[in-house]
Design an enzyme around this catalytic site. Structure first.
Site, PDB file in Angstrom:
ATOM      1  N   CYS A  20       0.885  -1.157   0.000  1.00 43.75           N
ATOM      2  CA  CYS A  20       0.000   0.000   0.000  1.00 43.75           C
ATOM      3  C   CYS A  20       0.926   1.211   0.000  1.00 43.75           C
ATOM      4  O   CYS A  20       1.563   1.495   1.015  1.00 43.75           O
ATOM      5  CB  CYS A  20      -0.907   0.012   1.224  1.00 43.75           C
TER       6      CYS A  20
ATOM      7  N   CYS B  16      -0.699   4.382   2.327  1.00 40.68           N
ATOM      8  CA  CYS B  16      -0.648   4.293   3.800  1.00 40.68           C
ATOM      9  C   CYS B  16      -0.046   2.936   4.115  1.00 40.68           C
ATOM     10  O   CYS B  16       1.094   2.710   3.725  1.00 40.68           O
ATOM     11  CB  CYS B  16      -1.999   4.566   4.444  1.00 40.68           C
ATOM     12  N   SER B  17      -0.770   2.065   4.774  1.00 38.05           N
ATOM     13  CA  SER B  17      -0.248   0.708   4.973  1.00 38.05           C
ATOM     14  C   SER B  17      -1.414  -0.264   5.045  1.00 38.05           C
ATOM     15  O   SER B  17      -1.473  -1.116   5.918  1.00 38.05           O
ATOM     16  CB  SER B  17       0.596   0.621   6.245  1.00 38.05           C
ATOM     17  N   CYS B  18      -2.364  -0.133   4.099  1.00 34.80           N
ATOM     18  CA  CYS B  18      -3.526  -1.016   4.073  1.00 34.80           C
ATOM     19  C   CYS B  18      -3.052  -2.468   4.029  1.00 34.80           C
ATOM     20  O   CYS B  18      -2.116  -2.803   3.302  1.00 34.80           O
ATOM     21  CB  CYS B  18      -4.393  -0.723   2.853  1.00 34.80           C
TER      22      CYS B  18
END
Lengths: 222, 201
Positions: free
Chosen positions: B106, B109-111
């Protein structure tokens, strides 16, 4: 719009050696991180925000704080949401922290809350979209070159690029509008394949990059 | 109303103290309660993690019918094992084979697919991984010891919507006699993101 720190894909300034992989890494290496995690999720609720507003708040965290760590930015974004909605007064967290440290500081009074009021089509982010999809599997599509919304899910590296639709996904709440509480405006979402050459130029490593993109980010390729 | 972001900067206050201050402010006004905080933390410390995804993978390796379902409707097939919830609303499972290698990131962000993998590890959230893997995936994988032949097609999935990806890694050789449970013990988090392969026992 200037590219901000969070939009990292392909940006050389973030290139560097990868960290080691620790297969046994715990969810919260430090205890405070577990608290920050829970508090951020709860701050979302308390401030009447949503997932997109939360991400938007993370994106507004000043760059040094953003880069200091994952739960550092979660914590900062929790504060932003609580300040935005008037649950906390500016300076309240700092004043409380200093008091906890034993300093004699005055704390600001709690302001009057003014939470956002956006109608919701239900829990989660998947929605049924009434109008038929504008694109079909196999269509060549080009992404918008310019983004006007303060929060969007079209990364900078994929703007103004042409790819191929490979799947139609369930309709989603539109992050661009939900993040600023204008409304859900659900849209169709498409998986779109881009060649690495289209994204990075002729010398690129051969690969395919797939993004899941909202209908309003796309137009038919010319 | 939009907060001036400078208001959030509290110089010289370390995050642990900042978290404690925030917690005490919300607790004293009854806006949150300690039990909910504890429940959130305990859930992601003990109940939700890569062991869930490993069960999905091991089942797919041993049950062809389940594997077909999993690749066709990841959300339903994963949900049938009880794994659902936030960050897993719509699951897509992509299969690694000798000729196709999938890897997930991601960049914005850090999905990450929480119900099957838990919370993301630090390397997944690292700026070097987020920036590089969409541009030079082979170099990234090689740096972590995963060498791919020139004939292997590399597919990078950037999690830009609420669709979440789980990689179904290749079953390693020499595991023919192993049970589903034993196989689950081999499956690692990094293999289900696609940055490494599952090592033979």
């Amino acid at each position: 719009m200037k590219d901000r720190v969070h939009d990292m894909g392909g940006r050389d300034r973030f290139f560097g050696p990868l960290p080691p992989i620790d297969p046994d890494e715990k969810p919260f290496p430090h205890e405070w991180e577990s608290k920050a995690f829970a508090l951020a999720l709860l701050a979302n609720r308390v401030s009447g925000a949503n997932l997109h507003a939360f991400r938007h708040a993370i994106e507004r965290v000043p760059e040094p704080d953003y880069l200091s760590g994952y739960y550092e930015r979660w914590l900062a974004s929790a504060e932003i949401l609580l300040l935005d909605s008037g649950v906390l007064a500016p300076g309240a967290v700092e004043a409380r922290a200093r008091r906890l440290r034993g300093e004699d500081v005055e704390e600001p009074a709690a302001p009057e809350a003014h939470k956002p009021d956006m109608p919701s089509g239900g829990g989660g982010n998947l929605r049924t979209v009434d109008q038929p999809p504008a694109f079909a599997v196999g269509d060549a599509v080009t992404t918008r070159a310019e983004m006007r919304a303060p929060h969007t899910r079209l990364p900078a590296y994929a703007r103004g690029r042409t790819g191929t639709v490979t799947a139609l996904r369930p309709g989603h709440v539109l992050p661009d509008t939900a993040a600023i509480f204008i409304g859900e405006y659900p849209q169709h979402v498409y998986s779109v394949d881009f060649t690495s050459r289209e994204l990075w130029g002729d010398g690129a490593e051969p690969a395919t990059v797939t993004l899941d993109l909202f209908e309003s980010y796309l137009k038919k390729a010319e | 109303m939009t907060t001036d972001i400078e208001d959030t900067v509290a110089p010289g206050i370390e995050p642990a103290l900042r978290a404690e201050a925030l917690e005490s402010l919300l607790l004293e006004r009854g806006l949150i309660d300690t039990k909910t905080i504890e429940t959130f933390i305990r859930t992601y410390e003990t109940a939700v993690g890569p062991m869930n995804g490993a069960k999905v993978v091991a089942k797919a390796w041993t049950d062809p019918e389940y594997k077909r379902w999993l690749l066709e409707d990841g959300t339903a097939a994963i949900g049938s094992l009880g794994f659902k919830g936030p960050q897993g609303e719509h699951m897509v499972v992509v299969e690694n084979t000798p000729t196709v290698h999938n890897v997930v990131v991601c960049t914005l962000c850090s999905c990450y697919p929480w119900p099957v993998l838990g919370l993301p590890p630090s390397w997944y959230k690292d700026p070097a991984y987020r920036s590089r893997v969409v541009k030079e995936p082979r170099a990234v994988l090689a740096e972590w010891g995963t060498e791919l032949g020139p004939d292997v097609e590399v597919r990078v999935h950037d999690s830009s919507s609420e669709v979440r990806y789980l990689v179904l890694p290749e079953r390693p050789a020499g595991t023919e006699s192993m049970s589903e449970e034993e196989l689950a013990g081999l499956v690692t988090r990094d293999a289900m993101v696609g940055v490494r392969k599952v090592a033979a026992p």
